[in-house]
Design a protein around this motif. Sequence first.
Motif, PDB file in Angstrom:
ATOM      1  N   LYS A 155       0.861  -1.132   0.421  1.00  0.00           N
ATOM      2  CA  LYS A 155      -0.245   0.239  -0.497  1.00  0.00           C
ATOM      3  C   LYS A 155       0.847   0.995   0.363  1.00  0.00           C
ATOM      4  O   LYS A 155       0.328   2.388   0.189  1.00  0.00           O
ATOM      5  CB  LYS A 155      -1.039   0.207   1.297  1.00  0.00           C
ATOM      6  CG  LYS A 155      -2.144  -1.106   1.341  1.00  0.00           C
ATOM      7  CD  LYS A 155      -3.117  -1.062   2.186  1.00  0.00           C
ATOM      8  CE  LYS A 155      -4.339  -2.163   2.532  1.00  0.00           C
ATOM      9  NZ  LYS A 155      -4.885  -1.999   3.077  1.00  0.00           N
ATOM     10  N   VAL A 156       2.327   1.044  -0.710  1.00  0.00           N
ATOM     11  CA  VAL A 156       2.671   2.093   0.231  1.00  0.00           C
ATOM     12  C   VAL A 156       3.838   2.338  -1.307  1.00  0.00           C
ATOM     13  O   VAL A 156       4.437   1.701  -1.717  1.00  0.00           O
ATOM     14  CB  VAL A 156       3.698   2.344   1.112  1.00  0.00           C
ATOM     15  CG1 VAL A 156       4.874   3.427   1.365  1.00  0.00           C
ATOM     16  CG2 VAL A 156       3.037   2.396   2.535  1.00  0.00           C
ATOM     17  N   LYS A 157       3.489   3.716  -2.180  1.00  0.00           N
ATOM     18  CA  LYS A 157       4.509   3.453  -3.546  1.00  0.00           C
ATOM     19  C   LYS A 157       5.531   4.106  -2.758  1.00  0.00           C
ATOM     20  O   LYS A 157       6.579   3.868  -3.655  1.00  0.00           O
ATOM     21  CB  LYS A 157       3.714   4.726  -4.288  1.00  0.00           C
ATOM     22  CG  LYS A 157       2.655   4.258  -4.781  1.00  0.00           C
ATOM     23  CD  LYS A 157       1.272   5.331  -5.651  1.00  0.00           C
ATOM     24  CE  LYS A 157       2.569   5.787  -7.121  1.00  0.00           C
ATOM     25  NZ  LYS A 157       2.150   4.490  -8.220  1.00  0.00           N
ATOM     26  N   SER A 158       6.087   5.710  -1.318  1.00  0.00           N
ATOM     27  CA  SER A 158       7.066   5.667  -1.101  1.00  0.00           C
ATOM     28  C   SER A 158       7.233   5.736   0.193  1.00  0.00           C
ATOM     29  O   SER A 158       5.633   6.295   0.698  1.00  0.00           O
ATOM     30  CB  SER A 158       7.842   6.881  -2.429  1.00  0.00           C
ATOM     31  OG  SER A 158       7.297   8.174  -1.910  1.00  0.00           O
ATOM     32  N   ALA A 251       9.334  -0.537  -0.463  1.00  0.00           N
ATOM     33  CA  ALA A 251       8.911   0.658  -1.207  1.00  0.00           C
ATOM     34  C   ALA A 251      10.472   1.153  -0.866  1.00  0.00           C
ATOM     35  O   ALA A 251      10.713   1.135  -0.252  1.00  0.00           O
ATOM     36  CB  ALA A 251       8.005   1.854   0.020  1.00  0.00           C
ATOM     37  N   PRO A 252      10.641   2.704  -1.651  1.00  0.00           N
ATOM     38  CA  PRO A 252      11.809   3.699  -1.841  1.00  0.00           C
ATOM     39  C   PRO A 252      11.776   4.515  -0.634  1.00  0.00           C
ATOM     40  O   PRO A 252      10.587   4.958  -0.137  1.00  0.00           O
ATOM     41  CB  PRO A 252      11.481   4.468  -3.076  1.00  0.00           C
ATOM     42  CG  PRO A 252      10.645   3.296  -3.881  1.00  0.00           C
ATOM     43  CD  PRO A 252       9.554   2.606  -3.412  1.00  0.00           C
ATOM     44  N   VAL A 253      12.755   4.568   0.317  1.00  0.00           N
ATOM     45  CA  VAL A 253      12.804   5.224   1.309  1.00  0.00           C
ATOM     46  C   VAL A 253      13.443   7.130   1.078  1.00  0.00           C
ATOM     47  O   VAL A 253      14.814   7.013   1.016  1.00  0.00           O
ATOM     48  CB  VAL A 253      12.601   5.182   2.797  1.00  0.00           C
ATOM     49  CG1 VAL A 253      12.459   5.891   3.540  1.00  0.00           C
ATOM     50  CG2 VAL A 253      12.056   3.493   2.783  1.00  0.00           C
ATOM     51  N   LEU A 254      12.967   7.795   1.548  1.00  0.00           N
ATOM     52  CA  LEU A 254      13.966   8.926   1.444  1.00  0.00           C
ATOM     53  C   LEU A 254      13.836   9.500   3.289  1.00  0.00           C
ATOM     54  O   LEU A 254      13.028  10.181   3.380  1.00  0.00           O
ATOM     55  CB  LEU A 254      13.430  10.587   0.470  1.00  0.00           C
ATOM     56  CG  LEU A 254      13.833  11.731   0.367  1.00  0.00           C
ATOM     57  CD1 LEU A 254      14.917  11.898   0.359  1.00  0.00           C
ATOM     58  CD2 LEU A 254      12.604  12.894  -0.013  1.00  0.00           C
ATOM     59  N   SER A 299      11.791  20.777   0.354  1.00  0.00           N
ATOM     60  CA  SER A 299      11.084  19.626   0.593  1.00  0.00           C
ATOM     61  C   SER A 299      10.330  18.924  -0.264  1.00  0.00           C
ATOM     62  O   SER A 299      10.683  17.917  -0.916  1.00  0.00           O
ATOM     63  CB  SER A 299      10.737  19.705   1.766  1.00  0.00           C
ATOM     64  OG  SER A 299      11.107  20.181   2.546  1.00  0.00           O
ATOM     65  N   ALA A 300       9.612  20.154  -0.653  1.00  0.00           N
ATOM     66  CA  ALA A 300       8.979  19.362  -1.590  1.00  0.00           C
ATOM     67  C   ALA A 300       9.981  19.217  -3.360  1.00  0.00           C
ATOM     68  O   ALA A 300       9.480  18.110  -4.501  1.00  0.00           O
ATOM     69  CB  ALA A 300       8.317  20.916  -2.904  1.00  0.00           C
ATOM     70  N   GLU A 301      10.929  20.131  -3.866  1.00  0.00           N
ATOM     71  CA  GLU A 301      11.679  19.307  -4.660  1.00  0.00           C
ATOM     72  C   GLU A 301      12.018  18.352  -4.502  1.00  0.00           C
ATOM     73  O   GLU A 301      12.242  18.038  -5.361  1.00  0.00           O
ATOM     74  CB  GLU A 301      12.488  20.754  -5.153  1.00  0.00           C
ATOM     75  CG  GLU A 301      12.242  21.960  -5.423  1.00  0.00           C
ATOM     76  CD  GLU A 301      13.107  23.897  -5.582  1.00  0.00           C
ATOM     77  OE1 GLU A 301      14.182  23.408  -5.155  1.00  0.00           O
ATOM     78  OE2 GLU A 301      12.430  24.873  -6.029  1.00  0.00           O
ATOM     79  N   ILE A 302      12.890  18.433  -3.618  1.00  0.00           N
ATOM     80  CA  ILE A 302      13.924  16.666  -3.116  1.00  0.00           C
ATOM     81  C   ILE A 302      13.045  15.789  -3.148  1.00  0.00           C
ATOM     82  O   ILE A 302      12.498  14.769  -3.785  1.00  0.00           O
ATOM     83  CB  ILE A 302      14.663  16.413  -1.770  1.00  0.00           C
ATOM     84  CG1 ILE A 302      15.234  17.928  -1.796  1.00  0.00           C
ATOM     85  CG2 ILE A 302      14.902  15.670  -1.632  1.00  0.00           C
ATOM     86  CD1 ILE A 302      16.035  18.277  -0.245  1.00  0.00           C
ATOM     87  N   PHE A 303      11.205  15.980  -2.648  1.00  0.00           N
ATOM     88  CA  PHE A 303      10.258  14.654  -2.946  1.00  0.00           C
ATOM     89  C   PHE A 303      10.538  14.301  -4.781  1.00  0.00           C
ATOM     90  O   PHE A 303      10.053  13.198  -5.079  1.00  0.00           O
ATOM     91  CB  PHE A 303       9.458  14.830  -2.441  1.00  0.00           C
ATOM     92  CG  PHE A 303       8.350  13.667  -2.432  1.00  0.00           C
ATOM     93  CD1 PHE A 303       8.056  12.659  -1.943  1.00  0.00           C
ATOM     94  CD2 PHE A 303       6.510  14.934  -3.314  1.00  0.00           C
ATOM     95  CE1 PHE A 303       6.937  11.947  -2.442  1.00  0.00           C
ATOM     96  CE2 PHE A 303       5.937  13.981  -3.781  1.00  0.00           C
ATOM     97  CZ  PHE A 303       5.999  12.410  -3.203  1.00  0.00           C
ATOM     98  N   GLY A 308      11.151  11.114  -8.969  1.00  0.00           N
ATOM     99  CA  GLY A 308      10.717  11.136 -10.527  1.00  0.00           C
ATOM    100  C   GLY A 308       9.915  11.661 -11.506  1.00  0.00           C
ATOM    101  O   GLY A 308       9.437  11.607 -12.332  1.00  0.00           O
ATOM    102  N   GLN A 309       9.149  12.889 -10.510  1.00  0.00           N
ATOM    103  CA  GLN A 309       7.652  13.915 -10.788  1.00  0.00           C
ATOM    104  C   GLN A 309       8.525  14.960 -11.069  1.00  0.00           C
ATOM    105  O   GLN A 309       8.294  15.865 -10.096  1.00  0.00           O
ATOM    106  CB  GLN A 309       6.838  13.553 -10.542  1.00  0.00           C
ATOM    107  CG  GLN A 309       5.831  14.056 -11.012  1.00  0.00           C
ATOM    108  CD  GLN A 309       4.460  13.487 -10.979  1.00  0.00           C
ATOM    109  OE1 GLN A 309       4.579  12.037 -10.102  1.00  0.00           O
ATOM    110  NE2 GLN A 309       3.945  13.847 -10.498  1.00  0.00           N
TER     111      GLN A 309
END
Length: 312
Positions: A155-158, A251-254, A299-303, A308-309
């Motif tokens: 259920k988790v994309k990232s 999931a990928p984790v930041l 933070s938004a830019e890094i996310f 990849g968006q």
Amino acid sequence: MQRPLSLNVVFVLTVSLLLSACSRQGIYETAIRYERSSAGLEADTVAVGNLEIAYLRNHRAVNGDTIVMIHGFGANKDNWTRLAGLLTDEFNVYAIDLPGHGESSKPLDIGYRLEDQAGYVAQILEALSVDDAHIMGNSMGGAITALYAANHPGKVKSAVLFDPAGILEYESELVDLVMEGDNPLIPKQPGDFERLMEFALEKEPFVPWPIMSVMEERAIANREVNEVIFAAIRDAGFESDFRNAITRIQAPVLILWGKEDRVINYRNGEVFEAAIPNARLEVMDGIGHAPMVEAPVESAEIFRTFIGQPAE
């Protein structure tokens, strides 16, 4: 197009004073409504068992992925509005008040361990029919996000962990203070909330005094439930179980961490990165315990880059 997030203080206070006859509570409520609206969000509630859960969601749904935002200890859903406003044009955002926080139910007799709270998040998202989402969490909410991702891999994309709790291999200034019987995260009297802000944030956003005073009153009123929650987390003896759990995250984790964090030492990010498969750590210079509040644009830019968006 991204919405402006800075609070137009002159406009808000002028309108608030006219509408509220100088009531501090009226000014606060008007300012909060204005900031939520500017971020493309509106408030709603959902029943989860015997709990009423407050949350923010997009005013208008969009054709995009979903992001769930989970605040930290003693905080609430409005900690996310500045970041959310940079994302609601392309993502469907849900910012949740956890039980015991914000405008959600605050029973003293339920479990508040990290594992308990991750379970509440699962129930809340099921009630909201939210599935396959990007999950973000700050501090305590970061630990809850990690546990949710470990327990619900499909259920988790990232997952994005902002200065997460859960691992204290490297001690912080907060640990020393708590050991001395002084917890700056739980305001008890006038002046304590300002101290909390100064302690937790390296880059404090401007908050006009009428709004700050209401925030302080609410924080002091929540002292009892905050003490219950803090004790539940502190006394759980969870760290080894937590470390084992996060190794299951698929999931990928930041991991985003403010280098000036006095609440949780930023070097614990290295331990998170080593423990979680497919994790990436970014340390933000000049930022404290809440990057989404202190540096929402960055933070938004890094996310966006992470998933990849990038912004158009």
